[in-house]
Design an enzyme around this catalytic site. Structure first.
Site, PDB file in Angstrom:
ATOM      1  N   ARG A 320     -17.427 -18.037  -6.435  1.00  0.00           N
ATOM      2  CA  ARG A 320     -18.461 -17.327  -7.206  1.00  0.00           C
ATOM      3  C   ARG A 320     -18.529 -15.857  -6.821  1.00  0.00           C
ATOM      4  O   ARG A 320     -18.904 -15.017  -7.640  1.00  0.00           O
ATOM      5  CB  ARG A 320     -19.827 -17.995  -7.049  1.00  0.00           C
ATOM      6  CG  ARG A 320     -20.853 -17.500  -8.062  1.00  0.00           C
ATOM      7  CD  ARG A 320     -22.157 -18.258  -7.986  1.00  0.00           C
ATOM      8  NE  ARG A 320     -22.207 -19.420  -8.843  1.00  0.00           N
ATOM      9  CZ  ARG A 320     -22.759 -19.434 -10.064  1.00  0.00           C
ATOM     10  NH1 ARG A 320     -23.226 -18.318 -10.589  1.00  0.00           N
ATOM     11  NH2 ARG A 320     -22.799 -20.542 -10.768  1.00  0.00           N
ATOM     12  N   THR A 454     -20.412 -24.006 -11.135  1.00  0.00           N
ATOM     13  CA  THR A 454     -18.984 -23.849 -11.416  1.00  0.00           C
ATOM     14  C   THR A 454     -18.234 -25.150 -11.194  1.00  0.00           C
ATOM     15  O   THR A 454     -17.113 -25.296 -11.684  1.00  0.00           O
ATOM     16  CB  THR A 454     -18.376 -22.725 -10.562  1.00  0.00           C
ATOM     17  OG1 THR A 454     -18.724 -22.927  -9.194  1.00  0.00           O
ATOM     18  CG2 THR A 454     -18.934 -21.372 -11.014  1.00  0.00           C
ATOM     19  N   ALA A 523     -28.169 -23.242  -8.175  1.00  0.00           N
ATOM     20  CA  ALA A 523     -27.457 -22.521  -9.236  1.00  0.00           C
ATOM     21  C   ALA A 523     -28.390 -22.078 -10.356  1.00  0.00           C
ATOM     22  O   ALA A 523     -27.961 -21.911 -11.498  1.00  0.00           O
ATOM     23  CB  ALA A 523     -26.315 -23.370  -9.805  1.00  0.00           C
ATOM     24  N   GLU A 725     -31.891 -17.149  -9.262  1.00  0.00           N
ATOM     25  CA  GLU A 725     -30.926 -16.329  -8.529  1.00  0.00           C
ATOM     26  C   GLU A 725     -30.698 -14.929  -9.090  1.00  0.00           C
ATOM     27  O   GLU A 725     -30.553 -13.976  -8.310  1.00  0.00           O
ATOM     28  CB  GLU A 725     -29.587 -17.068  -8.466  1.00  0.00           C
ATOM     29  CG  GLU A 725     -29.613 -18.326  -7.621  1.00  0.00           C
ATOM     30  CD  GLU A 725     -28.321 -19.109  -7.724  1.00  0.00           C
ATOM     31  OE1 GLU A 725     -27.737 -19.409  -6.675  1.00  0.00           O
ATOM     32  OE2 GLU A 725     -27.900 -19.421  -8.850  1.00  0.00           O
TER      33      GLU A 725
END
Length: 774
Positions: A320, A454, A523, A725
């Site tokens: 990431r 992901t 996430a 985030e």
């Protein structure tokens, strides 16, 4: 009652956090507040005192003989595999057996009648080590041949090896990016209660109950259906409780089953900080080619990460970092490489942003380098390199929803950026002329952040909704509440679906007994995934109610509408509770399990191509700082934030998330420094040595607004966007503003090249370096 009168009583969107009053009054129950069964034992971990070595002998006689001690557990006492690796690499032992790989690694656990006795007894161990060479930082690990904890990744598009030499201007550099401790207010904790046969119930503070369930089952050698994991709420997580809780839950569960008694494990803060992973430190080598106008032509970069002794989540975290190494900017030719290096430190893990911040900050370093090299305002360079719709990212996803030009333009205007920049330049010129020590700095930085796990299979969620015969509603979903207001938002989704008040809905603890195979609450996906799953469950129940009413009243589906606390059938408003009772009497099923899987996403890691993200969230922040050039100390004078959350489900909660993320991101880049000594010991292991931002560190003027005009183009819950985030990276504006102030001492001709965190010591050294080069 007329339809319009009912509609006027609709529940407002901006609803208070469901536990807000409990939080501030101290009535919110956390794991440590639960009443423990009679006879509960208390566990405490014994930690290694070397960074790398083989255990010659481990004398635990004095530990076992200590007052109140019942037992001491070592690796030999684990029924199943001695491993808590979340990625099943079998490289993360519960207890070190022969080889110690970091200072603070758990070696054994003491069980005693009280926590204090267990803690005191743990210190009595006598362990003899054969000490071995060790490497702590990523470059030392690379140069000593330590190797990788997991395979790295390469993202490539175009031909940078051709574009770079042809670029009119080129720059190379290195940036060190520090890690960060999670510093959750509630530390790691687990309470295990043994049940019949192979059963055990665990109350714990985790972001990933299903993973705890499977790891504990593995350690006990039992099937997953024998283990129940419960989470009512966490006192903060930030990623530190996504995988790190596995160890504590396993120790408590093994001890509980061994003795047939409840076992509670709660480490002290210093042991918690020593034995649990952090945000990954990185050293990044970068090269950029650009033209005289500051337009990027080629980028190359290597991200060297301090991962620790085991893989943990270092693979996806370093992936990431590359995914976000472009941030908001189009790189025509690019190659980015990650190197997740093994080090003799605790295994680093998930942290808010999950590697993304360590990519974004390098993109901003490139903008800064180019601006100083070409004599431009950094914002002008940023805007010149913004993505346009239709551009491809380094991982070959097409950007389709680029709203930064509008968002940044709005923030420029509302923050008076142009006028304030000139004021800062004038102030610094005056200070220079008078020999004054103060300098000011101003920076406006954007963020573009991809939303989705992901690991594609994590993008799924379940929920369970019961409508009871009195019209009250029970809601359970796979997400965990850690202060972010997830339960409140999901309850709002259910209330809106049935058009009832929030008072009808009770959200119960997250438990593996009700919703299986859940993904981590991480996430930024908690609301996206669990909200859609809960909505799916509601729609199933509503479909049954509509079918029942159509049959009972000889109506068509178009003649049935849910309105606030009522259901309209052929123009008649029937109270919701009455409709539910009627359906119950007619034997209509009033319970449903909902499910959701994120569409459109796919990812081929080997090729470095795909669509790993469902959509992007955007934001921008303008920060102004004052720096004392005699001491390196600084103050954040002002911060203006404009952030994109799509169509907000709850603006009050979303603003709170943006504010907290900004300050936490600012802390990562300014005061939160991790430091290991020459023996490999983490010395910043307590509040006395590790400095998170204080209330006095927040911007003096702090204006946070949501882009209320934004609507998610993808079909998310109510067209909202994730908020956990993305705003974390807005704190980079403070770091860049400090750099702007530092650059003033050399007439803005030299890029300051600050490493992070920009502590006063680093700022002072950078000032002296620039003065010497000017």
């Amino acid at each position: 009652m007329k339809h319009q009168d009912i509609a006027a009583t609709a529940t407002p969107v901006e609803t208070t956090h469901d536990s807000a009053e409990k939080h501030v009054t101290g009535r919110a129950d956390y794991t440590d507040d639960l009443a423990v069964p009679q006879g509960t034992l208390h566990a405490y971990l014994g930690l290694s005192r070397v960074a790398h070595g083989r255990i010659r002998s481990m004398d635990l006689g004095a530990v076992r003989a200590a007052p109140g001690v019942v037992d001491v557990l070592t690796a030999a006492d684990i029924p199943g595999p001695n491993d808590v690796s979340p990625v099943h690499k079998h490289d993360d032992p519960i207890f070190a057996d022969d080889l110690v790989q970091f200072h603070g690694q758990p070696l054994f656990a003491v069980l005693a009648e009280t926590r204090d006795r267990a803690r005191r007894a743990a210190a009595l161990a006598r362990i003899d080590y054969e000490e071995l060479p060790f490497a702590l930082d990523p470059i030392a690990a690379r140069d000593s041949g330590m190797g990788l904890v997991t395979e790295g990744m390469t993202l490539r598009r175009g031909a940078p090896e051709e574009a770079m030499p042809q670029a009119p201007r080129r720059l190379t550099g290195r940036m060190a990016i520090g890690g960060q401790d999670h510093f959750y207010l509630e530390g790691q904790i687990a309470l295990a209660i043994p049940g019949e046969d192979d059963e055990v119930t665990i109350f714990t503070s985790t972001q990933h109950p299903s993973e705890v369930q499977h790891i504990v089952a593995q350690a006990l050698g039992v099937p997953a259906n024998a283990v129940v994991v419960n989470v009512r709420r966490m006192g903060g997580g930030f990623g530190g409780k996504e995988t790190q809780m596995n160890l504590f839950a396993c120790v408590a569960a093994i001890a509980a089953k061994r003795w047939g008694r409840a076992v509670k494990l709660r480490p002290d803060r210093d042991d918690d900080m020593t034995a649990t992973g952090k945000r990954h430190d990185f050293v990044v080598d970068y090269a950029v080619g650009f033209d005289d106008a500051g337009k990027i032509l080629a980028v190359e970069g290597d991200w060297y990460a301090r991962c620790g002794f085991s893989a943990d989540l270092s693979g996806p975290v370093t992936d990431r970092a590359l995914f976000h190494a472009d941030n908001a900017y189009f790189y025509p030719a690019v190659e980015l490489r990650s190197h997740p290096l093994k080090t003799n430190t605790v295994s680093n893990t998930a942290f808010r942003g999950f590697g993304g911040p360590q990519g974004v900050i390098v993109a901003e370093r490139l903008m800064e380098e180019i601006a100083y090299a070409t004599g431009q305002d950094t914002l002008a360079v940023r805007k010149a390199n913004f993505y346009r719709n239709g551009d491809l990212t380094p991982y070959h996803q097409t950007v389709e929803d680029m709203i930064l030009p509008r968002l940044v333009a709005e923030l420029e205007e509302t923050s008076a950026y142009a006028a304030r920049r000139q004021s800062v330049l004038d102030f610094n010129a005056d200070m220079e002329a008078r020999g004054g020590p103060l300098r000011r700095g101003l920076a406006l930085t954007p963020v573009k952040f991809g939303i989705s796990f992901t690991a594609t299979h994590y993008n799924q969620a379940g929920a369970l909704v019961h409508v009871y015969s009195d019209g009250s509603i029970h809601l359970n979903h796979g997400g965990c509440e850690m202060g972010q207001g997830l339960h409140t938002k999901i309850a709002q989704v259910v209330a809106d679906a049935f058009q009832v008040s929030l008072s009808r809905i009770k959200v119960t603890k997250t438990t593996t007994e009700k919703v299986p195979n859940t993904s981590a609450t991480a996430a930024s996906s908690g609301t996206d995934l669990n909200g859609m799953a809960a909505l799916n469950a509601c729609e199933q129940i509503k479909a049954r109610l509509i079918a029942f009413l159509c049959e009972a009243r000889d109506a068509t589906p178009d003649e049935v509408r849910f309105v606030p606390d009522h259901v309209f059938v052929q123009g008649e408003a029937i109270p919701f509770a009455q409709v539910v009772h009627m359906a119950y009497m007619a034997r209509v099923q009033l319970s449903a399990a909902g499910f959701y899987a994120t569409p459109k996403i796919h990812w081929n890691r080997a090729k470095g191509q795909g669509r790993p993200f469902y959509y992007y969230a955007y934001g921008a922040a303008c920060a102004e700082v004052s720096v004392d050039t005699l001491t390196g100390e600084y103050v954040v004078e002002r911060a203006d934030v404009l952030h994109d959350v799509g169509r907000s489900l709850n603006p009050a909660l979303d603003r709170g998330q943006v504010e907290g993320a900004f300050v936490q991101g600012m802390g990562w880049l300014t005061s939160e420094e991790l430091w290991w000594d020459a023996k490999g010991r983490l010395r910043t292991y307590a509040p006395s040595t590790y400095k998170i931002p204080l209330a006095s560190d927040r911007p003096k003027h702090f204006d946070v607004r949501l882009a209320d005009w934004s609507v998610n183009k993808e079909r998310t819950i109510k067209r909202s966007k994730a908020v956990g985030e993305p705003p974390f990276m807005l704190g980079i504006s403070v770091f860049e503003a400090i750099g702007h102030a530092v650059a003033s001492v050399a007439g803005y001709r030299i890029a300051p090249r600050l490493d992070a965190p920009a502590t006063p010591e680093r700022v002072l050294m950078a000032i002296e370096r620039l003065r010497g080069a000017a």
